[in-house]
Design an enzyme around this catalytic site. Sequence first.
Site, PDB file in Angstrom:
ATOM      1  N   TYR A   3       2.182   5.203   6.784  1.00 20.72           N
ATOM      2  CA  TYR A   3       2.822   4.359   5.767  1.00 20.72           C
ATOM      3  C   TYR A   3       4.156   3.812   6.285  1.00 20.72           C
ATOM      4  O   TYR A   3       4.405   2.595   6.250  1.00 20.72           O
ATOM      5  CB  TYR A   3       3.014   5.160   4.468  1.00 20.72           C
ATOM      6  CG  TYR A   3       3.945   4.514   3.474  1.00 20.72           C
ATOM      7  CD1 TYR A   3       3.528   3.421   2.715  1.00 20.72           C
ATOM      8  CD2 TYR A   3       5.242   5.002   3.275  1.00 20.72           C
ATOM      9  CE1 TYR A   3       4.392   2.824   1.788  1.00 20.72           C
ATOM     10  CE2 TYR A   3       6.100   4.417   2.357  1.00 20.72           C
ATOM     11  CZ  TYR A   3       5.677   3.334   1.625  1.00 20.72           C
ATOM     12  OH  TYR A   3       6.523   2.748   0.725  1.00 20.72           O
TER      13      TYR A   3
ATOM     14  N   THR B 163      11.151   0.638   2.891  1.00 23.49           N
ATOM     15  CA  THR B 163      11.242   2.047   2.516  1.00 23.49           C
ATOM     16  C   THR B 163      12.136   2.886   3.437  1.00 23.49           C
ATOM     17  O   THR B 163      12.309   2.553   4.621  1.00 23.49           O
ATOM     18  CB  THR B 163       9.819   2.654   2.528  1.00 23.49           C
ATOM     19  OG1 THR B 163       9.891   4.063   2.328  1.00 23.49           O
ATOM     20  CG2 THR B 163       9.112   2.410   3.852  1.00 23.49           C
TER      21      THR B 163
ATOM     22  N   TYR C 216       0.904  -1.158   0.000  1.00 25.35           N
ATOM     23  CA  TYR C 216       0.000   0.000   0.000  1.00 25.35           C
ATOM     24  C   TYR C 216       0.938   1.203   0.000  1.00 25.35           C
ATOM     25  O   TYR C 216       1.625   1.456   0.990  1.00 25.35           O
ATOM     26  CB  TYR C 216      -0.871  -0.029   1.260  1.00 25.35           C
ATOM     27  CG  TYR C 216      -1.887   1.070   1.337  1.00 25.35           C
ATOM     28  CD1 TYR C 216      -3.253   0.792   1.258  1.00 25.35           C
ATOM     29  CD2 TYR C 216      -1.506   2.400   1.508  1.00 25.35           C
ATOM     30  CE1 TYR C 216      -4.201   1.810   1.336  1.00 25.35           C
ATOM     31  CE2 TYR C 216      -2.440   3.414   1.579  1.00 25.35           C
ATOM     32  CZ  TYR C 216      -3.779   3.115   1.499  1.00 25.35           C
ATOM     33  OH  TYR C 216      -4.717   4.129   1.576  1.00 25.35           O
TER      34      TYR C 216
HETATM   35  N1  LIG Z   1       7.470   4.212  -4.957  1.00 23.40           N
HETATM   36  C1  LIG Z   1       8.403   4.686  -4.126  1.00 23.40           C
HETATM   37  O1  LIG Z   1       8.841   5.836  -4.243  1.00 23.40           O
HETATM   38  C2  LIG Z   1       8.957   3.805  -3.049  1.00 23.40           C
HETATM   39  C3  LIG Z   1       9.897   4.358  -2.153  1.00 23.40           C
HETATM   40  C4  LIG Z   1      10.423   3.537  -1.153  1.00 23.40           C
HETATM   41  C5  LIG Z   1      10.030   2.218  -1.055  1.00 23.40           C
HETATM   42  N2  LIG Z   1       9.105   1.721  -1.916  1.00 23.40           N
HETATM   43  C6  LIG Z   1       8.699   0.324  -1.747  1.00 23.40           C
HETATM   44  O2  LIG Z   1       9.089  -0.369  -2.910  1.00 23.40           O
HETATM   45  C7  LIG Z   1       8.167  -1.427  -3.189  1.00 23.40           C
HETATM   46  C8  LIG Z   1       7.697  -1.336  -4.625  1.00 23.40           C
HETATM   47  O3  LIG Z   1       7.105  -0.052  -4.803  1.00 23.40           O
HETATM   48  P1  LIG Z   1       6.447   0.377  -6.188  1.00 23.40           P
HETATM   49  O4  LIG Z   1       6.805   1.796  -6.409  1.00 23.40           O
HETATM   50  O5  LIG Z   1       6.716  -0.649  -7.232  1.00 23.40           O
HETATM   51  O6  LIG Z   1       4.915   0.331  -5.751  1.00 23.40           O
HETATM   52  P2  LIG Z   1       3.615   0.449  -6.670  1.00 23.40           P
HETATM   53  O7  LIG Z   1       3.980   0.850  -8.049  1.00 23.40           O
HETATM   54  O8  LIG Z   1       2.633   1.266  -5.886  1.00 23.40           O
HETATM   55  O9  LIG Z   1       3.113  -1.060  -6.730  1.00 23.40           O
HETATM   56  C9  LIG Z   1       2.613  -1.704  -5.605  1.00 23.40           C
HETATM   57  C10 LIG Z   1       1.779  -2.848  -6.111  1.00 23.40           C
HETATM   58  O10 LIG Z   1       1.225  -3.539  -4.982  1.00 23.40           O
HETATM   59  C11 LIG Z   1      -0.046  -3.988  -5.363  1.00 23.40           C
HETATM   60  N3  LIG Z   1      -0.926  -4.274  -4.238  1.00 23.40           N
HETATM   61  C12 LIG Z   1      -1.382  -3.419  -3.296  1.00 23.40           C
HETATM   62  N4  LIG Z   1      -2.268  -4.051  -2.503  1.00 23.40           N
HETATM   63  C13 LIG Z   1      -2.367  -5.331  -2.964  1.00 23.40           C
HETATM   64  C14 LIG Z   1      -3.125  -6.453  -2.571  1.00 23.40           C
HETATM   65  N5  LIG Z   1      -3.973  -6.407  -1.544  1.00 23.40           N
HETATM   66  N6  LIG Z   1      -2.980  -7.595  -3.259  1.00 23.40           N
HETATM   67  C15 LIG Z   1      -2.137  -7.677  -4.320  1.00 23.40           C
HETATM   68  N7  LIG Z   1      -1.398  -6.636  -4.749  1.00 23.40           N
HETATM   69  C16 LIG Z   1      -1.515  -5.476  -4.081  1.00 23.40           C
HETATM   70  C17 LIG Z   1      -0.606  -2.825  -6.151  1.00 23.40           C
HETATM   71  O11 LIG Z   1      -1.701  -3.250  -6.906  1.00 23.40           O
HETATM   72  P3  LIG Z   1      -2.885  -2.215  -7.248  1.00 23.40           P
HETATM   73  O12 LIG Z   1      -2.306  -1.280  -8.257  1.00 23.40           O
HETATM   74  O13 LIG Z   1      -3.956  -3.115  -7.761  1.00 23.40           O
HETATM   75  O14 LIG Z   1      -3.233  -1.524  -5.961  1.00 23.40           O
HETATM   76  C18 LIG Z   1       0.595  -2.407  -6.973  1.00 23.40           C
HETATM   77  O15 LIG Z   1       0.632  -3.067  -8.212  1.00 23.40           O
HETATM   78  C19 LIG Z   1       7.069  -1.304  -2.132  1.00 23.40           C
HETATM   79  O16 LIG Z   1       7.354  -2.171  -1.081  1.00 23.40           O
HETATM   80  C20 LIG Z   1       7.202   0.124  -1.648  1.00 23.40           C
HETATM   81  O17 LIG Z   1       6.749   0.254  -0.298  1.00 23.40           O
HETATM   82  C21 LIG Z   1       8.567   2.468  -2.917  1.00 23.40           C
END
Ligand SMILES: NC(=O)c1ccc[n+]([C@@H]2O[C@H](COP(=O)([O-])OP(=O)(O)OC[C@H]3O[C@@H](n4cnc5c(N)ncnc54)[C@H](OP(=O)(O)O)[C@@H]3O)[C@@H](O)[C@H]2O)c1
Length: 290
Positions: free
Chosen positions: A122, A98, A60
Site C-alpha cells: 500500500y 499517506t 485502494y
Molecule cells: N484512512 C486512513 O487512515 C488514511 C491514512 C492516510 C492516508 N489516507 C489517504 O487519504 C485518502 C482518503 O482516504 P479515505 O480514508 O477517505 O479512504 P476511503 O474511505 O477508503 O475511500 C476511498 C474511496 O476511493 C474509492 N475508490 C477506490 N477505487 C476506486 C476506483 N477504481 N474508482 C473510483 N473510486 C475508487 C473507494 O470506492 P469503493 O468504496 O467503491 O471502493 C472509496 O470510496 C486516500 O488517498 C488514502 O490513501 C487515508
Amino acid sequence: MSVLVFGAEGQLGQALQSIAPPGLELTYAGRTECDLTDANAVSDYIDRIDPEYIINCAAYTAVDKAEEDVEACYKVNRDAVRHIAECCANRKLIHISTDFVFDGKQRTPYTPEDPTAPLGVYGASKLAGEQAALETLPNQAMIIRTSWVYYTIGENFVKTMLRLMVEKESLSVVSDQRGSPTFAKSLAETIRRIIVQSCFTPGIYHWTDAGDITWWDFAKAIQEEGVSKGLIADTIPIVPIQTSDYPTPAQRPAYSVLDTTKLENLVEQGATPWRHNLNQMFEEFRSNER
Ligand SMILES: NC(=O)c1ccc[n+]([C@@H]2O[C@H](COP(=O)([O-])OP(=O)(O)OC[C@H]3O[C@@H](n4cnc5c(N)ncnc54)[C@H](OP(=O)(O)O)[C@@H]3O)[C@@H](O)[C@H]2O)c1
C-alpha cells in the site's frame, strides 16, 4: 471556480461534501460515476466536467489485502493517478497520500522532504502515485500526506473500537505504534482553504491533527468520549500490547508523526489538537443518531 472530487463516497470525500463551501461549483464522483481504473472513462469524465481543480481522495486503502492484491492496488494508487494527472494539462491537482510512505524508524516528526521507504505494498503504491503525479505535473500538483483518518461515515478505528467496546469484555490494542489521528473534516477544511484562499502551491505537504499518540492512547480516549456522550454504557479493560503480539499481513511504521508546518504556513491556519476533533466527531455522531 469548478472543482471535481474523486473518491466522493470515501471518508474524506464525504467530509468534503459536508463542508461544501458557497462560491465553488463542486462535482463529486464516486466509483459509479467514474471508475478510475477505466482510463477512457476518466478522460471523458474530466473533459465533460472541465474543472479548474481536481481533488483526488480515491485510493485502494485496504492495507493488509494489498499485500496479496498488488496489481489491483497499483491500478488505483499509481496508474489512475498518472492518468488523472495526464488529463490535467491546464488544471490543478490536489492528491492525497499517506504516512505509510515512511518506514517509521525516525523519532522526530517527518517533514515532506524526509527520505521515504515504505514497508508494504500500500505505502509503495501510494509513493508511486505521488511520483506519477509530480513527474506528470511538476508545476500543477499538490500532494498532501495524512495519517490515521477517521470520520462519522466509513470504516475506521474509532467506529471499530466503539463497536468492539459494546461487543467485548476486554480489548487488546497496540501501544508501540505512534502517529497522529486526523478527523477527515479537518483535512477537508484545509483543502477548502487552499482553493478559496487561492494559495495552491505545487509540492509535497503534510496534514494531520495536532499531537501524537499510540493506538492504545487513542482507544482509551475513544472509550472516554463514548462513555461521556452516552454511546457506551460501561468501560472495559483496554490492554496495551506490542505489534509483535498482533501480527498483520502488512507491516506498519512504528512512528509516523508528520510535521505539518509547511501546510499550516501556506493556509495560515494551525492544526487543531486531535482530542478536540475527536470530541467534535462524537458530537456529530450523537446529533446524527437523534
Ligand atoms: N484512512 C486512513 O487512515 C488514511 C491514512 C492516510 C492516508 N489516507 C489517504 O487519504 C485518502 C482518503 O482516504 P479515505 O480514508 O477517505 O479512504 P476511503 O474511505 O477508503 O475511500 C476511498 C474511496 O476511493 C474509492 N475508490 C477506490 N477505487 C476506486 C476506483 N477504481 N474508482 C473510483 N473510486 C475508487 C473507494 O470506492 P469503493 O468504496 O467503491 O471502493 C472509496 O470510496 C486516500 O488517498 C488514502 O490513501 C487515508
